[in-house]
Structure formats: structure tokens, C-alpha cells
Design a protein around this motif. Sequence first.
Motif, PDB file in Angstrom:
ATOM      1  N   TYR A 527     130.271  45.394  35.492  1.00 36.13           N
ATOM      2  CA  TYR A 527     130.565  44.956  34.120  1.00 36.13           C
ATOM      3  C   TYR A 527     129.615  43.839  33.726  1.00 36.13           C
ATOM      4  O   TYR A 527     129.201  43.018  34.553  1.00 36.13           O
ATOM      5  CB  TYR A 527     132.028  44.528  33.972  1.00 36.13           C
ATOM      6  N   VAL A 528     129.250  43.844  32.448  1.00 35.33           N
ATOM      7  CA  VAL A 528     128.272  42.898  31.927  1.00 35.33           C
ATOM      8  C   VAL A 528     128.419  42.871  30.416  1.00 35.33           C
ATOM      9  O   VAL A 528     128.935  43.826  29.810  1.00 35.33           O
ATOM     10  CB  VAL A 528     126.840  43.322  32.340  1.00 35.33           C
ATOM     11  N   GLN A 529     127.979  41.801  29.779  1.00 30.28           N
ATOM     12  CA  GLN A 529     128.042  41.762  28.319  1.00 30.28           C
ATOM     13  C   GLN A 529     127.024  42.725  27.719  1.00 30.28           C
ATOM     14  O   GLN A 529     125.956  42.980  28.288  1.00 30.28           O
ATOM     15  CB  GLN A 529     127.788  40.346  27.797  1.00 30.28           C
ATOM     16  N   VAL A 530     127.340  43.264  26.560  1.00 32.11           N
ATOM     17  CA  VAL A 530     126.514  44.288  25.921  1.00 32.11           C
ATOM     18  C   VAL A 530     125.106  43.756  25.637  1.00 32.11           C
ATOM     19  O   VAL A 530     124.137  44.535  25.657  1.00 32.11           O
ATOM     20  CB  VAL A 530     127.195  44.775  24.618  1.00 32.11           C
ATOM     21  N   ARG A 531     124.949  42.472  25.409  1.00 25.78           N
ATOM     22  CA  ARG A 531     123.623  41.919  25.102  1.00 25.78           C
ATOM     23  C   ARG A 531     122.635  42.109  26.255  1.00 25.78           C
ATOM     24  O   ARG A 531     121.423  42.021  26.055  1.00 25.78           O
ATOM     25  CB  ARG A 531     123.732  40.433  24.745  1.00 25.78           C
ATOM     26  N   ARG A 532     123.151  42.367  27.442  1.00 26.21           N
ATOM     27  CA  ARG A 532     122.277  42.577  28.599  1.00 26.21           C
ATOM     28  C   ARG A 532     121.972  44.064  28.849  1.00 26.21           C
ATOM     29  O   ARG A 532     121.372  44.400  29.864  1.00 26.21           O
ATOM     30  CB  ARG A 532     122.912  41.968  29.852  1.00 26.21           C
ATOM     31  N   ILE A 533     122.394  44.920  27.925  1.00 26.84           N
ATOM     32  CA  ILE A 533     122.160  46.359  28.046  1.00 26.84           C
ATOM     33  C   ILE A 533     120.964  46.731  27.181  1.00 26.84           C
ATOM     34  O   ILE A 533     120.833  46.280  26.046  1.00 26.84           O
ATOM     35  CB  ILE A 533     123.387  47.169  27.563  1.00 26.84           C
ATOM     36  N   ARG A 534     120.077  47.565  27.698  1.00 25.91           N
ATOM     37  CA  ARG A 534     119.002  48.101  26.855  1.00 25.91           C
ATOM     38  C   ARG A 534     118.663  49.523  27.293  1.00 25.91           C
ATOM     39  O   ARG A 534     118.924  49.916  28.433  1.00 25.91           O
ATOM     40  CB  ARG A 534     117.762  47.209  26.905  1.00 25.91           C
ATOM     41  N   LYS A 535     118.099  50.257  26.346  1.00 28.30           N
ATOM     42  CA  LYS A 535     117.743  51.645  26.603  1.00 28.30           C
ATOM     43  C   LYS A 535     116.224  51.764  26.616  1.00 28.30           C
ATOM     44  O   LYS A 535     115.567  51.469  25.613  1.00 28.30           O
ATOM     45  CB  LYS A 535     118.341  52.550  25.520  1.00 28.30           C
ATOM     46  N   PRO A 536     115.622  52.216  27.722  1.00 25.81           N
ATOM     47  CA  PRO A 536     114.160  52.357  27.770  1.00 25.81           C
ATOM     48  C   PRO A 536     113.680  53.407  26.771  1.00 25.81           C
ATOM     49  O   PRO A 536     114.393  54.360  26.444  1.00 25.81           O
ATOM     50  CB  PRO A 536     113.900  52.813  29.219  1.00 25.81           C
ATOM     51  N   ASN A 537     112.466  53.227  26.292  1.00 24.51           N
ATOM     52  CA  ASN A 537     111.877  54.210  25.382  1.00 24.51           C
ATOM     53  C   ASN A 537     111.773  55.571  26.069  1.00 24.51           C
ATOM     54  O   ASN A 537     111.314  55.669  27.212  1.00 24.51           O
ATOM     55  CB  ASN A 537     110.488  53.758  24.934  1.00 24.51           C
ATOM     56  N   GLY A 538     112.199  56.601  25.359  1.00 29.06           N
ATOM     57  CA  GLY A 538     112.100  57.958  25.892  1.00 29.06           C
ATOM     58  C   GLY A 538     113.149  58.323  26.921  1.00 29.06           C
ATOM     59  O   GLY A 538     113.072  59.398  27.524  1.00 29.06           O
ATOM     60  N   ALA A 539     114.133  57.449  27.138  1.00 35.17           N
ATOM     61  CA  ALA A 539     115.158  57.727  28.148  1.00 35.17           C
ATOM     62  C   ALA A 539     116.088  58.838  27.677  1.00 35.17           C
ATOM     63  O   ALA A 539     116.267  59.067  26.484  1.00 35.17           O
ATOM     64  CB  ALA A 539     115.964  56.469  28.443  1.00 35.17           C
ATOM     65  N   LYS A 540     116.683  59.529  28.623  1.00 34.28           N
ATOM     66  CA  LYS A 540     117.629  60.594  28.325  1.00 34.28           C
ATOM     67  C   LYS A 540     118.870  60.032  27.626  1.00 34.28           C
ATOM     68  O   LYS A 540     119.204  58.846  27.782  1.00 34.28           O
ATOM     69  CB  LYS A 540     118.046  61.301  29.611  1.00 34.28           C
ATOM     70  N   PRO A 541     119.603  60.878  26.866  1.00 34.00           N
ATOM     71  CA  PRO A 541     120.840  60.412  26.231  1.00 34.00           C
ATOM     72  C   PRO A 541     121.814  59.855  27.267  1.00 34.00           C
ATOM     73  O   PRO A 541     121.986  60.404  28.351  1.00 34.00           O
ATOM     74  CB  PRO A 541     121.400  61.688  25.582  1.00 34.00           C
ATOM     75  N   GLY A 542     122.438  58.730  26.922  1.00 32.25           N
ATOM     76  CA  GLY A 542     123.430  58.117  27.790  1.00 32.25           C
ATOM     77  C   GLY A 542     122.873  57.196  28.851  1.00 32.25           C
ATOM     78  O   GLY A 542     123.636  56.499  29.521  1.00 32.25           O
ATOM     79  N   PHE A 543     121.533  57.158  29.007  1.00 29.95           N
ATOM     80  CA  PHE A 543     120.938  56.340  30.071  1.00 29.95           C
ATOM     81  C   PHE A 543     120.597  54.947  29.528  1.00 29.95           C
ATOM     82  O   PHE A 543     119.951  54.811  28.489  1.00 29.95           O
ATOM     83  CB  PHE A 543     119.670  56.987  30.610  1.00 29.95           C
ATOM     84  N   VAL A 544     121.034  53.911  30.234  1.00 33.22           N
ATOM     85  CA  VAL A 544     120.711  52.526  29.889  1.00 33.22           C
ATOM     86  C   VAL A 544     120.417  51.762  31.176  1.00 33.22           C
ATOM     87  O   VAL A 544     120.750  52.211  32.278  1.00 33.22           O
ATOM     88  CB  VAL A 544     121.871  51.828  29.132  1.00 33.22           C
ATOM     89  N   ILE A 545     119.784  50.601  31.029  1.00 30.09           N
ATOM     90  CA  ILE A 545     119.570  49.715  32.166  1.00 30.09           C
ATOM     91  C   ILE A 545     120.165  48.360  31.822  1.00 30.09           C
ATOM     92  O   ILE A 545     120.325  48.011  30.644  1.00 30.09           O
ATOM     93  CB  ILE A 545     118.078  49.596  32.535  1.00 30.09           C
ATOM     94  N   TYR A 546     120.496  47.595  32.861  1.00 31.29           N
ATOM     95  CA  TYR A 546     121.156  46.308  32.629  1.00 31.29           C
ATOM     96  C   TYR A 546     120.862  45.381  33.798  1.00 31.29           C
ATOM     97  O   TYR A 546     120.380  45.800  34.854  1.00 31.29           O
ATOM     98  CB  TYR A 546     122.667  46.493  32.451  1.00 31.29           C
ATOM     99  N   GLU A 547     121.178  44.105  33.582  1.00 30.26           N
ATOM    100  CA  GLU A 547     120.965  43.094  34.617  1.00 30.26           C
ATOM    101  C   GLU A 547     122.036  42.025  34.492  1.00 30.26           C
ATOM    102  O   GLU A 547     122.690  41.899  33.460  1.00 30.26           O
ATOM    103  CB  GLU A 547     119.569  42.468  34.466  1.00 30.26           C
TER     104      GLU A 547
END
Length: 568
Positions: A527-547
Motif C-alpha cells: 500500500y502506498v499513496q496514489v501520488r507515488r503511482i505512475r504509469k510508464p509510457n507505452g505500458a499495458k492497460p492496468g500496469f503501474v509502477i510505484y515506490e
Amino acid sequence: MSFDGLFTHAMVTELRKNLLTGRIAKINQPYQNELILTVRANRKNWPLLLSADPTYPRIQTTQIPYVNPAVPTNFAMMMRKYLQGAIITAIDQPANDRVVRLTVTTRNELGDAEQLVLIIEIMARHSNVILIEAKTNRILDAIKHVGADQNRYRLLLPGATYIEPPKQDKVDPFVPNQDYRELVRQFPAEAVLSKALQQHYQGFGRDSAQQLAADLHQPGDLAAHYQDFLAQFDAPAPTLLTLPTNKTMFAAGRFDHFGDQTRHFDSLSALLDFYYADAAQRERVQQQAGNLIRVVRNDLKKNRNKLKKLEQTLANTKQADELRVKGEILTTYLYEVKRGMTEITLPNYYQDNQPLKIKLSNQLSPSRNAQKYFSRYQKQKNAVVYVSEQIKLTKAEIDYLDSVHTQIELAAPADIAEIRQELTQQGYLKQQRGKKKQRSSRQPSQPQEFVASDGTKISVGKNNRQNDQLTLKTAHKSDYWLHTQKIPGSHVIIHSDEPSDQTLAEAANLAAYFSKARDSATVPVDYVQVRRIRKPNGAKPGFVIYEGQKTLYVSPSAELVEKLTPAK
């Protein structure tokens, strides 16, 4: 208990109470083998489900929502033609068999009154829903057409004469008889008696026969035990039992031979809605998404095989340095190499002059042999970069397909259309020929909403479109995002910037439940705050990265999910 003749008897009792004299207001066929009649009776709308599903055939009123297809089926149109506005005048069960007959009065095209009979046969894979004329027994239509090549005994086709299922030489238990006394005398052992009861009486499933056999072995009057057992199906007490194996079982009354009563319901239909909610949904999804599952599984298999080959290729490229060393040593000792040699042993100055055997081509000159090693070295060195990139892409493809497969397994029938559209857009499914792309009139499905114990709203995405919309557009930057760690599953959003520990635990349970790890004992959830979520350019639907995430470990609980589901 099974949906045998006794349970059918109890259900008919319930349906008579609720639906007799009711008017059929709507007719829909949301799924291949299921018809839903909306009956207006007693100032209330009753959705009556007639299911000829081979695994879960039944008749009941239902409160489980369903989604109609964009274009009605031919069977649905026929039912609307004959049954729209009809009045239900009788609901009968012939001789305690697994057959229910709904007699209706309607008017034909000339305005004359006529009687039709809608029959549901609850017989596993032979189940069917059939509409016939009452006077002539002529079949108007059936939800499953059965020709002579499938059944020589009877045809179930429009225009054919309806013939009842083959009768068995069994006794209707509700007709006064003393046969049970003779059976008890002939078969004193309880296990043998239950089989005899099942073979002698019409409509007895195995569990019903076992319960009656256990009752007849109790001290007291046999007649009283027999009549008490049958009486409960005239005044059913819908009950969910828990078996010693921790599985559940539904019953129309007291079935204490099998387990403890854990929950009571207001009606048999409510009991079946609860019991079949998950299993029937899975069956419907399997029917609607059969081609999607096949496509996803085939692509998963193809990509996993590809990954194995790429990893083997990468392992082979680790010999590149050895090729370079052999090329350099050959160049250094070129004067010792003679044309026509097939191998030579030279000192390896990279390893304290240890002898190194080098294979040669007798068709090449000494310098060309050295160049060949350098060429192979350069080729494998370049391959490392390419193969590594291909492995990365293939793993991403596998992760995506695995997530889609999980979504199909967890999906409601209403979600299948969006998953199908996504796979078409991603190129896994071909656009149907002659079918122009058009904007669907159906509203996009929305994430499922839950309410935590302290009243905090929690949203759960059920497919990749919902996940992207929920995480990247709907959620506030200060909200909290949850997802199972390295396991395909739903995006979960807690709509709060300071959720309590209990709310975090409940949301983590939702994330684990709506994931591939639903049946696992302990599931890690990030779990993490939404502000730390991002979606890479060209990524598949539903895929995100976070830290910056933290991790909770939870055990998925269906009871908690039900508790957090808001009342309708």
C-alpha cells in the motif's frame, strides 16, 4: 441437498405463494441456458429464474443482477411473443419429479384466450425449458433443441409433439402409502435402507434418502418420522449447513444427519442466491468468455515457451568471453598454428598459462580461425543486449496476460464485454468481419464499492479499464492505493488520506480476495499513496509502477468481503 424432487416440491410451494395470478411483465434471456421472467404479483416484481444450465439447473426467484445482451436471442423473442402479459394460473409438479409446469392464460393474435404451459425439466445435462400449447401438446420452442440424432425417444423441436421424460417405476412419496414399513423391515441397515428408499420413491436424491433413513432408525413411531420428514417440504425452513469437511450444503428443512445449521434464510430462493452466487457466476463467465480464456491461455503458453528459449539463448551467450579469450590466444600464438589442424593446445595466459584446447577448422587459415572466434564473440555479445530486451518484453507480456486471466476468473458476466474489447484493442482478438467499430450504447461498468467498518469508502477495480480509470483519474493524490505484491489482482483505493489501521487491513483483505491469491493462506499486499503511482509510457492497460510502499500480510476472507459490501 441436491435440487431433487423433494426440494422441487418445496420450491413449488414457495412459488405458488408468491407468483400465482401474477402477470408476466418482462422476459429476458441474459445467459445461454437461462430465462428470466419478471412476474408482477402481490404488488411486487419477482424475477423468476428458469435455469437449464447443465451444472446448476433450477427454478427460483432471484435478486442477483444480470445484464441483458445487446440483441435478444431468438428464444427470448419467441417467449415475448407468446408470454408477454400472460397470467400464471397454475404451478404444478408431476408426481414429485424434477419437473415444474407453469400454466399461463394469454391471448393469441386473434384476441382469443388460450392456455400455454412453460415446462422446466431439472435433469442435469438434459435440463430444458420448453413452451407448449396446453390443448395439443405442440412445442412452440425450447431453450435447447434436441433432434432425433440426439434423442430417439422424443424430439424437443418447434412443431413437434411434447412427450414427457421417460417415467420411472417409482412411488410418489406424498401419496399415502405404507411402503416405508416394508423397506425398513427388509433393509435394517441404515446405509442399505437409504439406497432402497432412493430406488423406491420418486424424487429422492441421495442426501434426502440418507436423511430419511436416519430418521426411520430413530426410536418412536415410523409413521410419525415419515410424515414429519415430508411435512417440512410443505412448510420449508431454508437452511445452510456446514459439513464436517467445512463445505456448505443447502436444505429445505432439518438435515441434521449431515452437519450443523449455520444460517437461516427467509426463502428458498434467497438461500439459493447465496449458495450459488459465486459458483453460478463462474459458470456463466465460463460460457460467455470461453473464447477469451482459450486465447489468453494459448498466448500465455506461447510466451512462456518463448521465455524458456530466450533464457536458454542468454545462458549460451555467457560463453562469449571464452570465445574472445580463444581468439586472443590464437592471435598471440598464430605462428604455431598450421593450416589443416583441427585443434591445438596453447597456454592460457589469463589463467597462469594453464593449457587450453582450441578447436580449429581445417578449411581455414590460422588468421581466419582467430577471426572466426572474434566474430562469434561479437555476435554473442550483441545477442546479450537483444535477448535481454526480449526477455524483459516477454515477461511483461506474461504478466499482462496472467492479470487478464485472473480478471476473467474473478469477473462478473457484466465485465466480460469490457475485457473482450480490451483484448481486441491490444490485438489478441481480431475484429469481427463486417462488424464496424461503433460506440457501445451500454454504460461502462464501474468499480465495485465497499464501506469499511469506520465508514470509509473503498473502491475495487474489476478489470484493467477500471483499474486505470480508478487509480490514475478518479482517485485523489492523497488517497491510498493497494495491490497484491507481485501477484495479479485488482487495484484497490481507500478514499482517505489518513486511513485507520483497521481500514487498511480491510482494504488489504479486499485486494487479496480480488486477486489470483484468493485461496491462499497469507497474501502480501503493498500500500502506498496514489501520488507515488505512475504509469510508464507505452505500458499495458492496468500496469503501474510505484515506490515507497509498505506491506501488509492478510488472509483473504469471503465473510469480511460480505460484511464490507454495502446494503442495497
